[in-house]
Design a protein around this motif. Structure first.
Motif: not given
Ligand SMILES: Nc1ncnc2c1ncn2[C@@H]1O[C@H](COP(=O)(O)OP(=O)(O)OP(=O)(O)O)[C@@H](O)[C@H]1O
Ligand SMILES: [Mg+2]
Lengths: 509, 352
Positions: B217, B220, B223-224, B226-227, B230-231, B233-234, B236-240
């Motif tokens: 919850k 950081n 959060y990573e 959860r992203v 969920n996705n 590709t997104t 990786k795009y967000a730099g995770i």
């Protein structure tokens, strides 16, 4: 002209927990009519169509098909009532063939599938409306335009008399739009009734007979196309006059911000060269437009700059630093932000909340995060700032972002990237799916950051968009750059020739 | 004709009602199975309930069984949220038990209890983590499917345990039974409530649930996770860094399973043997799903399944029913609850 009413909706209201998406809509559709539905992002167009197609049940209201009241509870009910819908995001099964996709799910309707007969019927439909596609090709082998044809055939195959198309042109190349309109006209002649959603007024003027305008969930007006102008339509939609022209300040950009040298990129799967020996520069305070038919390597070029693909050869230099093949995080932190073309596939996490999506670029930075814990108060504030500044229609920022209308999702993504104050903003189709006011707003924002000496790479297929805001225009064809020209010294014709593979020097010489 | 209609929004009430109803359906189906075996299902259930919740002692045994479930499930929730299918908690639990037992068996006598337990705790966590990081690395660098690798590593862990128990770690005084020598009292987790077997492990379990909740919850990293879930590709795009996060999450998940193994040998069994209830590793997969991957619900469903385990164990003795019945009820519960998720998202409707 006959005026048989095929569909009539009265007093349609749809309430979601936090929003009233449709309110008291009265709408009629006639045989042989193309009826355009206009409205701002979040006006309730998709919701209304989903009600007609049985995806949602209205909170209130009645639907009559051929003067008989009907209750459409599922898409199957809609199909049985002769209604077909082509969604903005296609619903095809990629590994299957065209024919298989078309007959898929027919059994539910009690139709036994006979391949031969199906193929014959498909051929008849294809011939009647000039919808040529090879029935044995797999879906993934088809272009977006061809896939759309398959969706249309699928709907006609099920005997639809009423066709709903939700923003069908948003995904098409400009040169595919006219053929689609020809198909629509043929269907109209054949007595079908068509509802057509778009944000582009030129398209409305080109094909529609009637135009209905939705604003904030209400149907404000239905007018005949004859006797109405684009300007009037825009005003009815937005409630104020909309500028169609921009003032672009004269500017002399000198200093180089980014340079791409001899870049080669290969496709991830097949190892085919998708970008070949590409060279260009972006100057400080300049908008560089990249024109080209989609699929000619423009995505690969910018994704390589953004660190999402590997450069096999060549060099990318930003502010004098070599940033070739650096990580996406590094590239975002030095001031390059990227707006991807397919926002659902890349850029958004659709099941997460608007807040989670809004903080994607700064969740790890102060003040949102104190090194490792996310401050949700601050995140909420950040999200509200974005939402307010860009006028994004969000009922509940804690709800999953997939509940936003298509245009509002796009706006949130654009706003998030812009909020990072990038030195270089890479925008792929930033106005796709946006209404005219938002399109105007987004274009103005790009011009504004240019005037503040930041830079933009704009990828678009909309030549008017490219020509009106770019300073220089590069045209790509099959992974190569056909030439780069000053936007004031190039016209649509020349760009068109370059998009088809002619080099600039071969035209001007 | 019956058909499904998609629900537009899911009310909070429904989120409670549907799992409860489906659990009841599960119990009814279980009853059917018991009838088939020729026993009175009412008596079985009654005895099951009494043996799980009927007295303080019965409940304490339920908590004892719930402890490893909580530990393992907390970790599974983290990786499942990410879309990583770790089904290797069984093996990670065994490795945790082996690593921690090493200290209990081989440390010189006279090591203080705090030091001994700290070493065993760390050993359990590291053993489990190693067993989870191997498949994570294989996945990240060579795209090897983690379902297969984690499953295979379960068998390897079991054979390592068997090898030790029949060979080098066997107690010479065990009359040939595959047991280690008993742990010294310094290697036994302190009991929290007198006359029960509830030990410090329960505290570890409760803390781990809170920590996992907090991670998902508030941090950081959560959060990573959860992203990515969920996705990707997104993400990786967000730099995770997807790979790094998979490895960290798997390490945490494996460590918690390993700690569960440590708690079992140090807190309950007090020596190492082949049968150390590693099946908790599989049961926890069910518990994680039944909790809808929600750490708070994980507390509840762990106790429920702990009750099923301990009550089931008792009725096996008192009523002579096979322990298989418990497994059956567990699986039916899983089926009906996962199946019920359809009803969360869709309404059933009639049409002529
Ligand atoms: N399932 C849902 N739950 C809650 N709110 C919803 C849901 N679907 C749509 N909405 C809301 O209803 C409103 C209308 O959305 P709709 O998708 O119909 O807009 P639209 O006119 O199609 O916009 P766009 O041009 O951006 O596609 C929006 O505010 C949206 O957030
Ligand atoms: Mg829409």
């Amino acid at each position: 002209m006959n005026k048989i009413t095929v569909l009539k909706a009265t007093d349609i209201t749809k309430k979601f927990p936090e929003t009233v998406a449709n309110e008291g809509i009265n709408f009629s559709l006639h045989k042989g009519e193309i009826h355009a539905l206009l409205g701002e992002n979040g006006a309730g167009k998709t919701t209304f169509m989903n009600i007609l197609y049985g995806i949602y049940m209205p909170t209130k209201g009645e639907i009559l098909i051929n003067d008989k009241p009907v209750r459409i509870k599922t898409p199957l009910d809609a199909i049985n009532n002769g209604i077909g819908m082509i969604h903005q995001h296609f619903m095809l099964v990629e590994p299957l063939t065209v024919l298989e996709n078309i007959v898929l799910g027919l059994k539910e309707q009690g139709i036994v599938v006979d391949r031969k007969a199906a193929k014959k019927k498909l051929k008849e439909i294809a011939e009647l409306y000039s919808l040529e596609v090879n029935p044995d090709k797999k879906i993934w082998q088809l272009s977006v335009g061809e896939q759309q044809k398959v969706e249309i055939i699928k709907v006609l195959f099920r005997g639809a008399n009423i066709l709903i198309l939700d923003e069908p042109t948003a995904v098409l190349r400009p040169q595919e739009t006219e053929p689609l309109f020809d198909i629509l006209r043929k269907m109209k002649k054949d007595g079908k009734a068509i509802i057509f959603i778009t944000h582009k007024l030129d398209e409305v003027m080109a094909v529609s007979d009637k135009i209905s305008i939705l604003r904030k969930g209400r149907l404000v007006k239905t007018v005949d196309k004859e006797g109405v102008t684009k300007r009037q339509l825009a005003e009815m939609m937005v409630g104020r006059a909309v500028l169609f022209e921009f003032e672009k300040k004269e500017k002399k950009a000198k200093e180089t911000l980014l340079s791409v040298e001899n870049l080669d990129v290969y496709s991830t799967q097949q190892g085919v060269k998708v970008v070949e020996d590409v060279n260009f520069t972006v100057k400080k305070g300049e908008i560089l437009g990249i024109a080209g038919i989609s699929g000619n390597g423009q995505q690969a070029i910018v994704q390589t700059i953004a660190g999402l693909r590997r450069a096999v050869k060549g060099k990318i230099v930003f502010e004098g630093k070599n940033i070739t093949n650096k990580s996406p995080r590094y590239i975002a932190q030095i001031g390059i932000n990227y707006i991807p073309a397919d926002r659902i596939g890349m850029g958004l996490a659709s099941d997460l909340s608007c807040i989670d999506n809004a903080i994607m670029r700064n969740y790890y930075k102060k003040p949102i995060s104190s090194s490792w814990i996310i401050n949700y108060k601050k995140s909420e504030e950040h999200t509200r700032r974005i939402v307010d500044m860009f006028n994004i229609a969000v009922a509940d920022i804690f709800a999953p972002i997939k509940l936003l209308s298509g245009g509002n999702m796009q706006k949130l993504l654009f706003a998030r990237e812009l909020f990072e104050n990038p030195k270089l903003l890479i925008a792929s189709y930033p106005t796709r799916g946006l209404d005219i006011a938002s399109t105007e707003f987004v274009r103005k924002q790009m011009l504004k950051i240019r005037d503040e000496d930041m830079s933009v790479i704009l990828i678009s297929e909309d030549l008017d968009e490219i020509l009106s805001i770019s300073d220089r225009i590069a045209v790509v064809y099959k992974g190569k750059i056909m030439g780069i020209a000053d936007a004031r010294e190039i016209d649509k014709n020349t760009i068109g020739l370059m998009m088809a593979g002619t080099r600039l020097e071969d035209i001007t010489l | 004709m019956i058909y499904f209609e998609k629900r537009e929004n899911i009310s909070a009430k429904l989120k409670v009602v549907i799992p409860v109803v489906s659990l009841i359906i599960g119990i009814l189906f279980g009853a059917l199975a018991i009838v088939v075996v020729g026993i009175n299902p009412y008596a079985v259930y009654k005895s099951l309930f009494v043996n799980a919740f009927g007295s303080w002692y019965a409940f304490s045994e339920t908590l004892v069984a719930a402890t490893p479930l909580m530990l393992i499930t907390a970790g599974l929730i983290l990786v499942f949220k990410m879309g990583i299918w770790n089904i290797g908690a069984y093996g990670q639990y065994i490795m945790g038990a082996i690593f921690s037992s090493y200290f209990a068996i081989f440390m010189p006598p006279g090591v203080s209890k705090p030091l001994m337990l700290t070493l065993m705790f760390a050993g359990g966590a590291i053993g489990g983590a190693i067993w989870a990081v191997i498949p994570a690395i294989l996945k990240v660098f060579w795209e090897v499917n983690e379902v297969i690798t984690t499953l295979l590593l379960n068998y390897i862990a079991l054979y390592v345990l068997k090898f030790l128990m029949y060979g080098p770690w066997k107690n010479p005084k065990s009359f040939g039974f595959p047991l280690s020598k008993p742990f010294p009292s310094s290697a036994q987790l302190p009991v929290l409530f007198e006359h029960t077997r509830i030990n410090l492990g329960l505290a570890f379990a409760l803390i781990s649930i809170i920590v996992i909740w907090f991670i998902i919850k508030k941090t950081n990293f959560g959060y990573e996770v959860r992203v990515i879930g969920n996705n990707p590709t997104t993400a990786k795009y967000a730099g995770i860094s997807v790979g790094k996060n998979i490895i960290i999450a798997m390490a945490i998940s494996g460590a918690l399973a390993g700690i569960a193994g440590m708690v079992q040998v140090s807190g309950i069994i007090h020596f190492l043997q082949v049968k150390i209830n590693a099946n908790y590793g599989y049961t926890s997969i069910i518990v994680a799903w039944i909790s809808y991957l929600n750490p708070a619900l994980c507390l509840l469903s762990s106790i429920l399944f702990g009750g099923l385990e301990s009550g089931g164990y008792s009725i096996q003795i008192s009523m002579r029913v096979s322990y298989g019945i418990v497994g059956l009820i567990e699986s039916i519960a899983l089926f009906s609850i996962v199946g019920a998720q359809i009803f969360l998202n869709y309404k059933l409707r009639w049409k002529k």
